[in-house]
Design a protein around this motif. Structure first.
Motif, short mmCIF file in Angstrom:
data_model
loop_
_atom_site.label_atom_id
_atom_site.label_comp_id
_atom_site.label_asym_id
_atom_site.label_seq_id
_atom_site.Cartn_x
_atom_site.Cartn_y
_atom_site.Cartn_z
N VAL A 108 0.83 -1.21 0.00
CA VAL A 108 0.00 0.00 0.00
C VAL A 108 0.87 1.26 0.00
CG1 VAL A 108 -1.63 1.35 1.39
CG2 VAL A 108 -2.04 -1.09 1.01
N VAL A 109 1.90 1.26 0.83
CA VAL A 109 2.79 2.43 0.89
C VAL A 109 3.50 2.64 -0.45
CG1 VAL A 109 4.94 3.28 1.93
CG2 VAL A 109 3.07 2.49 3.38
N LEU A 110 3.95 1.56 -1.07
CA LEU A 110 4.60 1.70 -2.38
C LEU A 110 3.63 2.25 -3.42
CD1 LEU A 110 6.80 -1.51 -2.41
CD2 LEU A 110 7.57 0.87 -2.20
N TYR A 111 2.40 1.75 -3.42
CA TYR A 111 1.40 2.28 -4.36
C TYR A 111 1.13 3.75 -4.10
CZ TYR A 111 0.04 -2.38 -6.11
OH TYR A 111 0.00 -3.61 -6.70
N LEU A 112 0.94 4.11 -2.83
CA LEU A 112 0.66 5.51 -2.50
C LEU A 112 1.80 6.42 -2.94
CD1 LEU A 112 -0.99 5.34 1.03
CD2 LEU A 112 -2.00 6.25 -1.06
N ARG A 113 3.01 6.00 -2.68
CA ARG A 113 4.15 6.84 -3.05
C ARG A 113 4.25 6.99 -4.57
NH1 ARG A 113 8.15 8.03 0.82
NH2 ARG A 113 7.45 7.44 2.90
N ARG A 114 3.95 5.93 -5.29
CA ARG A 114 3.98 6.04 -6.76
C ARG A 114 2.86 6.96 -7.25
NH1 ARG A 114 5.66 -0.11 -7.94
NH2 ARG A 114 7.87 0.20 -7.55
N LEU A 115 1.68 6.83 -6.68
CA LEU A 115 0.57 7.70 -7.07
C LEU A 115 0.88 9.17 -6.77
CD1 LEU A 115 -2.55 5.67 -5.88
CD2 LEU A 115 -1.98 6.30 -8.23
N LEU A 116 1.55 9.40 -5.64
CA LEU A 116 1.87 10.76 -5.24
C LEU A 116 3.15 11.29 -5.88
CD1 LEU A 116 0.97 10.37 -1.46
CD2 LEU A 116 -0.30 11.68 -3.17
N GLY A 117 3.85 10.41 -6.62
CA GLY A 117 5.09 10.84 -7.27
C GLY A 117 6.23 11.05 -6.31
N VAL A 118 6.24 10.26 -5.22
CA VAL A 118 7.27 10.39 -4.19
C VAL A 118 8.07 9.09 -4.15
CG1 VAL A 118 7.69 10.70 -1.72
CG2 VAL A 118 5.82 11.92 -2.83
N GLY A 119 9.39 9.20 -4.23
CA GLY A 119 10.23 8.01 -4.13
C GLY A 119 10.24 7.47 -2.71
N VAL A 120 10.41 6.17 -2.58
CA VAL A 120 10.45 5.54 -1.27
C VAL A 120 11.64 6.07 -0.50
CG1 VAL A 120 10.66 3.35 -0.03
CG2 VAL A 120 9.35 3.46 -2.14
N GLY A 121 11.40 6.54 0.71
CA GLY A 121 12.47 7.02 1.56
C GLY A 121 13.01 8.39 1.20
N SER A 122 12.45 9.04 0.19
CA SER A 122 13.02 10.31 -0.26
C SER A 122 12.32 11.52 0.33
CB SER A 122 12.96 10.39 -1.79
OG SER A 122 11.62 10.43 -2.21
N VAL A 123 11.27 11.31 1.08
CA VAL A 123 10.48 12.45 1.56
C VAL A 123 10.74 12.68 3.05
CG1 VAL A 123 8.40 11.10 2.06
CG2 VAL A 123 8.20 13.50 1.54
N LEU A 124 11.03 13.90 3.41
CA LEU A 124 11.16 14.26 4.82
C LEU A 124 10.06 15.23 5.22
CD1 LEU A 124 15.00 14.60 5.41
CD2 LEU A 124 13.48 12.74 6.03
N ALA A 125 8.97 15.17 4.51
CA ALA A 125 7.80 15.98 4.84
C ALA A 125 6.57 15.19 4.40
CB ALA A 125 7.84 17.31 4.12
N PRO A 126 5.44 15.41 5.05
CA PRO A 126 4.24 14.72 4.57
C PRO A 126 3.98 15.10 3.11
CG PRO A 126 3.81 15.80 6.67
CD PRO A 126 5.17 16.26 6.20
N PRO A 127 3.46 14.17 2.35
CA PRO A 127 3.15 14.49 0.96
C PRO A 127 2.24 15.72 0.87
CG PRO A 127 2.86 12.16 1.39
CD PRO A 127 3.10 12.82 2.71
N SER A 128 2.30 16.38 -0.25
CA SER A 128 1.45 17.55 -0.45
C SER A 128 0.90 17.52 -1.87
CB SER A 128 2.26 18.83 -0.21
OG SER A 128 3.36 18.86 -1.10
N GLY A 129 0.12 18.48 -2.18
CA GLY A 129 -0.46 18.57 -3.51
C GLY A 129 -1.92 18.16 -3.50
N PRO A 130 -2.59 18.35 -4.63
CA PRO A 130 -4.03 18.09 -4.69
C PRO A 130 -4.40 16.62 -4.48
CG PRO A 130 -3.20 18.85 -6.83
CD PRO A 130 -2.08 18.93 -5.86
N LEU A 131 -3.57 15.69 -5.02
CA LEU A 131 -3.89 14.27 -4.82
C LEU A 131 -3.81 13.91 -3.35
CD1 LEU A 131 -4.64 11.50 -5.85
CD2 LEU A 131 -2.22 11.10 -6.36
N TRP A 132 -2.73 14.38 -2.67
CA TRP A 132 -2.60 14.09 -1.24
C TRP A 132 -3.75 14.70 -0.46
CZ3 TRP A 132 -1.07 10.95 2.22
CH2 TRP A 132 -1.04 11.33 3.56
N ALA A 133 -4.12 15.91 -0.79
CA ALA A 133 -5.23 16.57 -0.10
C ALA A 133 -6.52 15.76 -0.24
CB ALA A 133 -5.44 17.99 -0.64
#
Length: 192
Positions: free
Chosen positions: A18-43
């Motif tokens: 699930v986390v891998l799918y979410l990160r791909r949908l949000l355009g965020v690489g695994v382990g590359s984010v040090l902030a909660p996802p943002s943008g319209p999809l995340w909202a």
């Protein structure tokens, strides 16, 4: 205990997927984010994601309730399943995505009630304590009340651990607060 172990492994696998799918949908690489996802999809999915996290805890509580007859055993089953699930989650992420590459890789651990931050090692050590305590509690089902000192020690350590994660600002983890909190938590929990 075998069925609980299999359940926890399956939950860890599902969580990783699930986390891998979410990160791909949000355009965020695994382990590359040090902030909660943002943008319209995340909202649009933030509330769903918080509900998913809560549902995960409810599922672990439900299987723990079914896995033992007494409160001590049920708490032990909860601790065991939670710990195995958390460890399995990171193992499956490593298998599927090659991440974490090491125990000090940072992760956004949880979102309720606010983002929890820390290196992968921190929740993994807690998971090891939970597995050990869970095995002990399920293997020695005794009647009677929990002693007040172990209970206060475990709860105090647990609250301090949560505070450590909530108050951490990446990339600086407060090991000086985490280590004594973990020791308190483990000392109390393993004496129950």
């Amino acid at each position: 205990m075998g069925a609980l172990f299999v359940y926890a492994l399956a939950m860890g696998l599902l969580e990783a997927v699930v986390v891998l799918y979410l990160r791909r949908l949000l355009g965020v690489g695994v382990g590359s984010v040090l902030a909660p996802p943002s943008g319209p999809l995340w909202a649009s999915i933030r509330g769903i994601e918080l509900t998913r996290e809560l549902a995960t805890v409810v599922m672990i509580l439900a299987v723990a309730w079914l896995g033992a007859r007494r409160w001590r055993g049920r708490f032990g089953a909860f601790a065991f399943v939670f710990g195995v699930w958390d460890l399995a989650y990171y193992v499956f992420l490593a298998v599927f995505a090659g991440w974490p590459s090491g125990p000090l890789d940072w992760d956004l651990l949880f979102l309720i009630p606010a983002p929890w931050w820390g290196p992968v090692l921190a929740p993994s050590l807690i998971a090891v304590v939970l597995v050990a305590a869970g095995v002990r509690l399920m293997a020695t089902p005794r009647r009677g009340r929990v002693g007040w000192l172990p209970a206060v020690t475990a709860v105090t350590g647990g609250v301090l651990l949560v505070g450590t994660f909530l108050l951490t600002t990446p990339p600086h983890f407060v090991w000086a607060a985490y280590v004594p909190s973990l020791l308190l938590f483990a000392a109390g929990l393993l004496r129950w």
